[in-house]
Design a protein around this motif. Sequence first.
Motif, PDB file in Angstrom:
ATOM      1  N   UNK A 122       0.916  -1.098  -0.045  1.00  0.00           N
ATOM      2  CA  UNK A 122       0.063  -0.089   0.128  1.00  0.00           C
ATOM      3  C   UNK A 122       0.853   1.159  -0.123  1.00  0.00           C
ATOM      4  N   UNK A 123       2.056   1.311   0.679  1.00  0.00           N
ATOM      5  CA  UNK A 123       2.967   2.134   0.655  1.00  0.00           C
ATOM      6  C   UNK A 123       4.439   1.575   0.301  1.00  0.00           C
ATOM      7  N   UNK A 124       5.386   2.108   0.064  1.00  0.00           N
ATOM      8  CA  UNK A 124       6.578   1.603   0.191  1.00  0.00           C
ATOM      9  C   UNK A 124       7.496   1.817   1.364  1.00  0.00           C
ATOM     10  N   UNK A 125       7.479   0.675   2.168  1.00  0.00           N
ATOM     11  CA  UNK A 125       8.143   0.576   3.314  1.00  0.00           C
ATOM     12  C   UNK A 125       9.529   0.420   3.436  1.00  0.00           C
ATOM     13  N   UNK A 126      10.175  -0.077   2.170  1.00  0.00           N
ATOM     14  CA  UNK A 126      11.388  -0.655   2.121  1.00  0.00           C
ATOM     15  C   UNK A 126      12.568   0.540   2.009  1.00  0.00           C
ATOM     16  N   UNK A 127      13.644   0.175   2.511  1.00  0.00           N
ATOM     17  CA  UNK A 127      14.757   0.981   2.573  1.00  0.00           C
ATOM     18  C   UNK A 127      15.208   0.984   1.144  1.00  0.00           C
ATOM     19  N   UNK A 128      15.483  -0.207   0.578  1.00  0.00           N
ATOM     20  CA  UNK A 128      16.186  -0.283  -0.780  1.00  0.00           C
ATOM     21  C   UNK A 128      15.134  -0.650  -1.876  1.00  0.00           C
ATOM     22  N   UNK A 129      15.288   0.019  -3.041  1.00  0.00           N
ATOM     23  CA  UNK A 129      14.185  -0.344  -3.988  1.00  0.00           C
ATOM     24  C   UNK A 129      14.342  -1.777  -4.689  1.00  0.00           C
ATOM     25  N   UNK A 130      15.521  -2.323  -4.399  1.00  0.00           N
ATOM     26  CA  UNK A 130      15.589  -3.675  -4.662  1.00  0.00           C
ATOM     27  C   UNK A 130      14.787  -4.495  -3.857  1.00  0.00           C
ATOM     28  N   UNK A 131      14.566  -4.373  -2.545  1.00  0.00           N
ATOM     29  CA  UNK A 131      13.447  -5.088  -1.767  1.00  0.00           C
ATOM     30  C   UNK A 131      12.291  -4.695  -2.194  1.00  0.00           C
ATOM     31  N   UNK A 132      11.786  -3.457  -2.579  1.00  0.00           N
ATOM     32  CA  UNK A 132      10.309  -3.189  -3.079  1.00  0.00           C
ATOM     33  C   UNK A 132      10.076  -4.032  -4.289  1.00  0.00           C
ATOM     34  N   UNK A 133      11.036  -4.166  -5.028  1.00  0.00           N
ATOM     35  CA  UNK A 133      10.839  -4.970  -6.391  1.00  0.00           C
ATOM     36  C   UNK A 133      10.756  -6.639  -6.051  1.00  0.00           C
ATOM     37  N   UNK A 134      11.714  -6.863  -5.240  1.00  0.00           N
ATOM     38  CA  UNK A 134      11.370  -8.372  -4.742  1.00  0.00           C
ATOM     39  C   UNK A 134      10.025  -8.705  -4.268  1.00  0.00           C
ATOM     40  N   UNK A 135       9.675  -7.713  -3.448  1.00  0.00           N
ATOM     41  CA  UNK A 135       8.031  -7.853  -2.683  1.00  0.00           C
ATOM     42  C   UNK A 135       7.110  -8.141  -3.898  1.00  0.00           C
TER      43      UNK A 135
END
Length: 271
Positions: free
Chosen positions: A237-250
Amino acid sequence: MSKRSIRLPYPSDLSDQEWELIKPHIPIPNSNRGRKRVHSYQEILNGIFYLLRSGCAWRMLPHEFPPWKTVYYYFRLWRIDGVWERINAILRAELRTAYGRESEPSAAILDSQSVKTTETPGVRGYDAGKKTKGRKRHILVDTIGLLLMVVVHTADIQDRDGAKLVLEQVKGTFSRLQLVWADAGYSGKLIDWTKVVCGWVLEIVKRSDDVKGFKVLPHRWIVERTFAWLGRYRRLSKDYEGLTESSQALIYAAMIHIMVRRMAKIKPLCE
């Protein structure tokens, strides 16, 4: 008796049939060194999928799952090793084949979504058009709506520039791809760039000026539906990740969860 057999299941849990579809694609360490693994990969995946669907923090995973540090360790390890992307690609090809399609697409749809970030450290920017401070998720999907590629970047990057980040990564990956549909935000020089650099036709699907109110536009609704599928996963619902790579992985993990559930329903029909 295993921990999985004594706890009540969550709606996000993998069924045994769904687990059997993913199991062959989970990398198994070759080395016998180190402490013997205590927690099953199925339960580790269940913890990741619970976090995605519920929107909770890593530290707030229910105690029935393996320790949150263990769950996060494998999520991060598989992110670094590209496991999420590989499983997504394998399941997508299998699901397309089950639907009677070619394993690789010949056409795709491109779009972006701006989402707010939280106080978590990491890159972010301001999308003046959407009036959102955060990041953009640029996705490319096939004509079924399955994910081909996702790139997360700061929200201040224009759609045309963000599209290049996606298309450059896709170039050379899908031999059958010839046509990409997108909205008017991608018109202009990007059309020629796509033809010259990637060898594909970028076709802009425009909204008629005569139409008032909501109108379903050809092809574009497919990628919007994919964003709606991903919207069921509250962690996105939001981007809670420190790294954009983690956002992509999720995002890849959420799509894997979607696909494996579909495959489990239609697999008996394919056997």
